[in-house]
Design a protein around this motif. Structure first.
Motif, mmCIF file in Angstrom:
data_model
loop_
_atom_site.group_PDB
_atom_site.id
_atom_site.type_symbol
_atom_site.label_atom_id
_atom_site.label_comp_id
_atom_site.label_asym_id
_atom_site.label_seq_id
_atom_site.Cartn_x
_atom_site.Cartn_y
_atom_site.Cartn_z
ATOM 1 N N LEU A 36 0.664 -0.980 0.354
ATOM 2 C CA LEU A 36 0.073 -0.489 0.091
ATOM 3 C C LEU A 36 0.846 1.054 0.522
ATOM 4 O O LEU A 36 1.814 1.095 1.147
ATOM 5 C CB LEU A 36 -0.857 -0.170 1.548
ATOM 6 C CG LEU A 36 -1.593 1.700 1.524
ATOM 7 C CD1 LEU A 36 -2.460 1.023 0.690
ATOM 8 C CD2 LEU A 36 -2.113 1.261 3.174
ATOM 9 N N LEU A 37 0.313 1.808 -0.734
ATOM 10 C CA LEU A 37 0.947 3.638 -0.448
ATOM 11 C C LEU A 37 0.549 5.245 -0.293
ATOM 12 O O LEU A 37 -0.417 4.036 -0.021
ATOM 13 C CB LEU A 37 1.584 4.117 -2.036
ATOM 14 C CG LEU A 37 2.347 5.394 -2.574
ATOM 15 C CD1 LEU A 37 2.667 4.921 -4.146
ATOM 16 C CD2 LEU A 37 1.701 6.536 -2.471
ATOM 17 N N ALA A 38 0.726 5.111 0.179
ATOM 18 C CA ALA A 38 -0.223 5.856 1.703
ATOM 19 C C ALA A 38 0.502 7.252 1.555
ATOM 20 O O ALA A 38 1.931 7.588 1.772
ATOM 21 C CB ALA A 38 -0.467 5.676 2.625
ATOM 22 N N ILE A 39 0.023 8.720 1.082
ATOM 23 C CA ILE A 39 0.726 9.915 1.148
ATOM 24 C C ILE A 39 -0.700 10.787 2.700
ATOM 25 O O ILE A 39 -1.802 10.587 2.553
ATOM 26 C CB ILE A 39 0.788 10.536 0.171
ATOM 27 C CG1 ILE A 39 1.488 11.918 -0.219
ATOM 28 C CG2 ILE A 39 -0.666 10.680 -0.788
ATOM 29 C CD1 ILE A 39 1.810 12.832 -1.550
ATOM 30 N N GLY A 40 0.165 11.638 2.588
ATOM 31 C CA GLY A 40 -0.132 12.966 4.175
ATOM 32 C C GLY A 40 0.339 13.163 5.101
ATOM 33 O O GLY A 40 2.104 13.472 4.492
ATOM 34 N N THR A 41 0.166 13.593 5.999
ATOM 35 C CA THR A 41 0.715 14.191 6.917
ATOM 36 C C THR A 41 1.653 13.007 8.166
ATOM 37 O O THR A 41 1.144 12.773 8.899
ATOM 38 C CB THR A 41 -0.091 15.845 7.566
ATOM 39 O OG1 THR A 41 -0.950 15.176 8.421
ATOM 40 C CG2 THR A 41 -0.139 16.774 6.866
ATOM 41 N N ILE A 42 3.225 14.048 8.422
ATOM 42 C CA ILE A 42 3.652 13.469 9.656
ATOM 43 C C ILE A 42 3.820 14.490 10.925
ATOM 44 O O ILE A 42 4.562 15.103 9.891
ATOM 45 C CB ILE A 42 4.650 12.602 9.665
ATOM 46 C CG1 ILE A 42 4.103 11.227 8.582
ATOM 47 C CG2 ILE A 42 5.491 11.457 10.422
ATOM 48 C CD1 ILE A 42 5.538 10.355 7.598
ATOM 49 N N ILE A 95 -2.663 6.474 9.359
ATOM 50 C CA ILE A 95 -2.404 5.754 8.088
ATOM 51 C C ILE A 95 -1.895 4.478 8.419
ATOM 52 O O ILE A 95 -2.202 3.253 8.125
ATOM 53 C CB ILE A 95 -1.816 6.216 6.315
ATOM 54 C CG1 ILE A 95 -3.741 7.133 6.422
ATOM 55 C CG2 ILE A 95 -3.157 5.316 5.891
ATOM 56 C CD1 ILE A 95 -3.758 7.711 5.199
ATOM 57 N N ALA A 96 -0.415 4.725 8.406
ATOM 58 C CA ALA A 96 0.283 3.431 8.716
ATOM 59 C C ALA A 96 0.584 2.843 9.649
ATOM 60 O O ALA A 96 0.110 1.551 10.071
ATOM 61 C CB ALA A 96 1.854 4.949 8.358
ATOM 62 N N LEU A 111 4.986 4.885 2.676
ATOM 63 C CA LEU A 111 4.719 6.413 2.557
ATOM 64 C C LEU A 111 5.478 7.676 1.883
ATOM 65 O O LEU A 111 6.709 7.320 1.222
ATOM 66 C CB LEU A 111 5.312 6.557 4.737
ATOM 67 C CG LEU A 111 4.775 5.500 5.754
ATOM 68 C CD1 LEU A 111 4.671 5.881 7.023
ATOM 69 C CD2 LEU A 111 3.286 5.144 5.091
ATOM 70 N N VAL A 112 4.788 8.219 1.787
ATOM 71 C CA VAL A 112 5.280 9.913 0.790
ATOM 72 C C VAL A 112 4.854 10.751 2.323
ATOM 73 O O VAL A 112 3.089 11.828 1.955
ATOM 74 C CB VAL A 112 4.508 10.057 -0.580
ATOM 75 C CG1 VAL A 112 4.791 10.791 -0.862
ATOM 76 C CG2 VAL A 112 5.202 8.544 -1.465
ATOM 77 N N GLY A 144 -4.007 10.401 1.447
ATOM 78 C CA GLY A 144 -4.036 11.357 2.842
ATOM 79 C C GLY A 144 -5.217 12.853 2.560
ATOM 80 O O GLY A 144 -4.158 13.354 1.260
ATOM 81 N N ASN A 145 -5.876 12.986 3.683
ATOM 82 C CA ASN A 145 -5.975 14.734 3.024
ATOM 83 C C ASN A 145 -5.029 15.499 3.572
ATOM 84 O O ASN A 145 -4.363 15.490 4.055
ATOM 85 C CB ASN A 145 -6.795 14.862 4.809
ATOM 86 C CG ASN A 145 -7.344 16.180 4.502
ATOM 87 O OD1 ASN A 145 -7.390 16.613 2.990
ATOM 88 N ND2 ASN A 145 -7.491 17.160 6.185
ATOM 89 N N LEU A 146 -5.002 16.250 1.965
ATOM 90 C CA LEU A 146 -3.718 17.318 1.652
ATOM 91 C C LEU A 146 -4.376 17.459 0.187
ATOM 92 O O LEU A 146 -5.884 17.262 0.034
ATOM 93 C CB LEU A 146 -1.914 16.607 1.028
ATOM 94 C CG LEU A 146 -0.967 15.445 2.368
ATOM 95 C CD1 LEU A 146 -0.897 14.970 1.252
ATOM 96 C CD2 LEU A 146 -0.843 16.671 2.891
ATOM 97 N N SER A 147 -3.632 19.403 0.654
ATOM 98 C CA SER A 147 -4.343 19.813 -1.186
ATOM 99 C C SER A 147 -4.036 18.707 -2.404
ATOM 100 O O SER A 147 -3.358 18.042 -2.784
ATOM 101 C CB SER A 147 -3.228 21.512 -0.873
ATOM 102 O OG SER A 147 -2.683 20.767 -2.186
ATOM 103 N N PRO A 148 -5.767 19.085 -2.913
ATOM 104 C CA PRO A 148 -6.132 18.360 -4.479
ATOM 105 C C PRO A 148 -4.592 18.148 -5.323
ATOM 106 O O PRO A 148 -4.501 17.246 -5.869
ATOM 107 C CB PRO A 148 -6.739 18.422 -4.748
ATOM 108 C CG PRO A 148 -7.742 19.622 -4.132
ATOM 109 C CD PRO A 148 -6.882 20.655 -2.811
#
Lengths: 304, 304
Positions: free
Chosen positions: B3-9, B32-33, B45-46, B123-127
């Motif tokens: 799974l690839l996941a993008i979002g904030t850390i 998410i992670a 993770l990105v 994950g929730n970030l700018s579109p």
């Protein structure tokens, strides 16, 4: 088995964003009866009306299986009247007018033929009036259910707490459960309410379904997503009528059967809101009801 | 599957009626992670962090199965920071402070090793930022899911509509579904949103569960009634992580499996709110997760 139901038989004026009706036959007893008679006969009604009530409508209820012996008629009185306007979200509503009329002096008389009925639905009325029905029962019913509302919690909390000690099932919505218990968490609210008397608690959550608490057992019933809600009036009474009608028809108060009864109540409520007053209930068939039940089953079916 | 996941850390300060924590490890990618790695490995993770981020926490995520190659470190930068205070009802909250820091210039680089991953959670970030991840994929993923919020609908509706055309699953809450569609009825809202691009729509309803729309098929998932909610932060991200983690683990996007994935996502979310940040996720066992899944099954089980 038969079902005894007490509540109002009323005239309503209802205004919604989708239309309006005036002097439509309504009231908690009417809604309970129109739902319960789909499932069990007879449904013995205890209520009061004025000489102004639509005789054709009463005759039709009778034909469907309602027993009207306990409906007192005050020939020169006027029937209970309520008028309300729903907000654009179809959830909030404002009461425009309430005229108690013959309801003001309502002192319910339970006919002798009703006094050994096993299933009793106490529709939304003052807790004192609800209590007098229990007083008149000769044998202890198998199941007494009670519906109430925040209005009675505001003005008659002590009489309400008294009658709660005498019933088996309390049917209220989430807001009322929080008010009655003083707890925000529905889990904590349920524990407190069960301590007040009712063994079984049903918390209605409108478009989010309903919760059933029975001892340490819990069931979460879904609500159908309806494309159109025409008139939400009476949805709670219709739910109660379907719930108690199913229990009386099956004469089984096990947790498994309570769960089925909740689905039946939810199905009946999903019909009634599709039209004004009880119109939608007037032409239901067994096939339509079975189909609706299947929709509920499909909606929550998941296999692991 | 992976799974690839993008979002904030991120670092969060969280104040609730039950307590407070400062500079706790949080952020959508983190939540998410922490959920997804319970079910599938690796979770690629990105994200972006400053040189100030807790290395022990990152090492622990890695040990759990997170791949941090795509987490850019800006050595002299500060990590994204958010502070919020929950209302007494634990549902509403006020943002006290937001410091974008390194997130302000975040231009995600998807490592070569991630570019053929089949399951992608945006994950929730700018579109716009979410879009650049899709741009960098070499082969078309089997399933791209996207989380967003009303904030982006307010300030970036057009870019949001653009990215919606490129995804398979949209995960939003009921309020956001109404805002995005302009429809009050969730049924009508879902129809409009599906027309915008995503084949599958999940509407989260918090304490009322979630709805899954897939073509003309509909599933209503319940929520557990939790005795205690300590910190609701990250519940939505954790849900998404559990949902996508289960799909990646099982590599099956059938409706039946989407339903199971929703229950897994709900179970993960039910754990995370029991403590601050991701603390509750740090000691989960397979037995605990299985037990929680069984609670969901029992909650909605009804037999006819």
């Amino acid at each position: 088995m038969s079902l005894l139901a007490i509540g109002t038989i009323a005239y309503d004026d209802v205004y919604t964003p989708f239309g309006e009706v005036k002097m439509i036959e309504a009231g908690s007893c009417t809604y309970i009866a129109m739902a319960a008679t789909q499932l069990v006969k007879p449904v013995q009604l205890v209520s009061v009306i004025g000489g102004d009530y639509n005789q054709d409508f009463l005759d039709d209820m009778k034909k469907r299986g309602a027993d009207l012996e306990g409906v007192e008629v005050v020939p020169d009185g006027k029937s209970f009247y309520w008028a309300g306007r729903y907000h654009d979200d179809m959830m909030g509503r404002d009461t425009l007018d309430t005229q108690l009329n013959v309801l003001a002096d309502f002192d319910p008389k339970v006919p002798a033929a009703y006094r050994n009925t096993d299933y009793v639905m106490l529709g939304n009325l003052s807790p004192q009036v609800q209590s007098t029905v229990i007083d008149q029962m000769e044998s202890k019913p198998k199941l007494i259910a009670l519906d109430t509302m925040n209005f009675w919690m505001d003005i008659a909390m002590e009489p309400l707490k008294e009658v709660l000690k005498r019933i088996d099932v309390l049917v209220i919505n989430d807001e009322e459960a929080r008010q009655l218990s003083g707890e925000l968490s529905l889990l904590k609210a349920a524990a407190k309410i069960v301590d007040m008397g009712p063994r079984i608690l049903i918390i209605k959550k409108g478009e989010h379904g309903a919760l059933l608490f029975d001892g340490d057992k819990l069931f979460s019933a879904p609500a159908l997503l309806l494309p159109t809600v025409v008139d939400p009036t009476g949805a709670g009474d219709t739910f109660a009528g379907g719930f108690m009608g199913y229990l009386a028809a099956t004469d089984d108060t096990s947790f498994d059967n309570l769960k089925r009864a909740i689905i039946y109540g939810s199905a009946m409520a999903s019909f009634v809101v599709e039209d004004f007053g009880t119109r939608r209930m007037q032409n239901l068939t067994k096939e339509m009801i079975d189909g609706r039940i299947q929709q509920f089953i499909d909606l929550i079916n998941v296999e692991f």
